[in-house]
Design a protein around this motif. Structure first.
Motif, short mmCIF file in Angstrom:
data_model
loop_
_atom_site.label_atom_id
_atom_site.label_comp_id
_atom_site.label_asym_id
_atom_site.label_seq_id
_atom_site.Cartn_x
_atom_site.Cartn_y
_atom_site.Cartn_z
N HIS A 3 0.85 -1.19 0.00
CA HIS A 3 0.00 0.00 0.00
C HIS A 3 0.88 1.24 0.00
CE1 HIS A 3 -4.01 -1.76 0.88
NE2 HIS A 3 -3.24 -2.78 1.27
N THR A 4 0.43 2.26 -0.71
CA THR A 4 1.10 3.55 -0.71
C THR A 4 0.30 4.49 0.17
OG1 THR A 4 1.90 3.18 -2.96
CG2 THR A 4 1.97 5.44 -2.13
N LEU A 5 0.96 5.01 1.21
CA LEU A 5 0.32 5.96 2.12
C LEU A 5 0.93 7.33 1.92
CD1 LEU A 5 0.26 3.90 5.46
CD2 LEU A 5 -1.52 4.10 3.73
N SER A 6 0.07 8.34 1.85
CA SER A 6 0.50 9.73 1.79
C SER A 6 0.10 10.37 3.11
CB SER A 6 -0.18 10.44 0.62
OG SER A 6 0.21 11.79 0.58
N VAL A 7 1.09 10.86 3.85
CA VAL A 7 0.85 11.39 5.18
C VAL A 7 1.30 12.85 5.22
CG1 VAL A 7 1.28 11.07 7.65
CG2 VAL A 7 1.29 9.08 6.12
N LEU A 8 0.38 13.75 5.51
CA LEU A 8 0.69 15.17 5.65
C LEU A 8 0.91 15.45 7.13
CD1 LEU A 8 0.90 17.75 3.93
CD2 LEU A 8 -1.48 18.21 4.50
N VAL A 9 2.06 16.03 7.46
CA VAL A 9 2.42 16.26 8.86
C VAL A 9 2.91 17.69 9.07
CG1 VAL A 9 3.08 13.84 9.25
CG2 VAL A 9 4.82 15.49 8.54
N GLU A 10 2.87 18.13 10.33
CA GLU A 10 3.50 19.39 10.69
C GLU A 10 5.00 19.17 10.62
OE1 GLU A 10 2.02 20.34 14.58
OE2 GLU A 10 -0.04 20.56 13.86
N ASP A 11 5.70 20.14 10.06
CA ASP A 11 7.15 20.02 9.87
C ASP A 11 7.86 20.41 11.17
OD1 ASP A 11 9.63 19.72 8.78
OD2 ASP A 11 9.55 21.51 7.53
N GLU A 12 7.96 19.45 12.08
CA GLU A 12 8.61 19.69 13.36
C GLU A 12 9.59 18.57 13.65
OE1 GLU A 12 5.86 20.40 16.51
OE2 GLU A 12 4.78 21.94 15.41
N ALA A 13 10.58 18.86 14.45
CA ALA A 13 11.59 17.87 14.82
C ALA A 13 10.93 16.67 15.51
CB ALA A 13 12.62 18.49 15.76
N GLY A 14 11.34 15.48 15.12
CA GLY A 14 10.88 14.27 15.77
C GLY A 14 9.65 13.62 15.18
N VAL A 15 8.99 14.25 14.20
CA VAL A 15 7.76 13.68 13.63
C VAL A 15 8.06 12.35 12.94
CG1 VAL A 15 5.91 14.00 11.94
CG2 VAL A 15 6.64 15.92 13.35
N LEU A 16 9.09 12.34 12.12
CA LEU A 16 9.44 11.11 11.40
C LEU A 16 9.86 10.01 12.38
CD1 LEU A 16 9.72 9.72 8.69
CD2 LEU A 16 12.04 10.63 8.53
N THR A 17 10.55 10.37 13.43
CA THR A 17 10.95 9.39 14.44
C THR A 17 9.73 8.76 15.10
OG1 THR A 17 12.98 10.63 14.86
CG2 THR A 17 12.28 9.07 16.56
N ARG A 18 8.74 9.57 15.42
CA ARG A 18 7.52 9.04 16.04
C ARG A 18 6.77 8.11 15.09
NH1 ARG A 18 7.87 14.01 18.35
NH2 ARG A 18 6.48 15.12 16.94
N ILE A 19 6.71 8.48 13.82
CA ILE A 19 6.02 7.63 12.84
C ILE A 19 6.78 6.32 12.66
CG2 ILE A 19 5.43 7.42 10.38
CD1 ILE A 19 4.64 10.41 10.50
N ALA A 20 8.08 6.40 12.50
CA ALA A 20 8.89 5.18 12.34
C ALA A 20 8.78 4.30 13.59
CB ALA A 20 10.34 5.54 12.06
N GLY A 21 8.76 4.93 14.75
CA GLY A 21 8.61 4.19 16.01
C GLY A 21 7.28 3.46 16.09
#
Length: 171
Positions: A3-21
């Motif tokens: 599946h291809t997911l498109s995720v719009l997020v606030e550009d703040e430090a740690g967002v990608l880390t939380r998603i990967a976690g």
């Protein structure tokens, strides 16, 4: 199924880390990941390819929405999209094979971006299927290195499904 997911997020430090976690805690693999600024300042778009059935993806979507910086999550797998990926591929190229590699690059609308006595580096932009095809064609020369960006995608506002068109044109 992937599946291809498109995720719009606030550009703040740690967002990608939380998603990967979130994915790691649940034991899910992310097969492709691309992140970059979105259309609005202060927002980023994450495009990821993840394996799983409809139920798994629905659960992941619900979990993503619970993260504070996530604005919108879309499973765009079955929606007509423009999909692209960038790949750099370094291939063994002696004087005898150099011309054939350059011809292959032209067929795939790729560019030669570096040349040495014994290698060529090819830049390829296109859909994921194109990436697989050119790698298969270049394997016989000996691939030294590959770097890929991961898939990025945007929904086609026209609604035209190019996968449908490919099937119709081939038939």
């Amino acid at each position: 199924m992937k599946h291809t997911l498109s995720v719009l997020v606030e550009d703040e430090a740690g967002v990608l880390t939380r998603i990967a976690g979130l994915f790691a805690r649940r034991g899910f693999n992310i097969e492709s990941l691309a992140v970059g600024p979105a259309e609005q300042t202060g927002r980023s778009r994450i495009t990821m390819v993840v394996p799983g059935d409809e139920q798994v993806i629905e659960q992941l979507t619900k979990q993503l929405y619970k993260l504070i910086n996530v604005i919108k999550v879309q499973d765009i797998t079955t929606i007509p999209c423009v999909e692209r990926e960038l790949m750099l591929i370094k291939v063994n190229a002696n004087s005898a094979s150099r011309g054939e590699i350059i011809e292959l690059a032209q067929v795939f609308r790729a560019r030669i971006v570096d040349i040495s006595d014994d290698t060529l580096t090819v830049e390829v932009v296109g859909d994921p299927g194109k990436m697989v095809a050119i790698v298969q064609m270049l394997e016989k020369f000996g691939i030294k290195e590959i770097a890929r960006t991961g898939k990025i995608a945007l929904i086609r506002e026209s609604g035209v499904n190019t996968e449908y068109l490919k099937v119709r044109l081939v038939s």
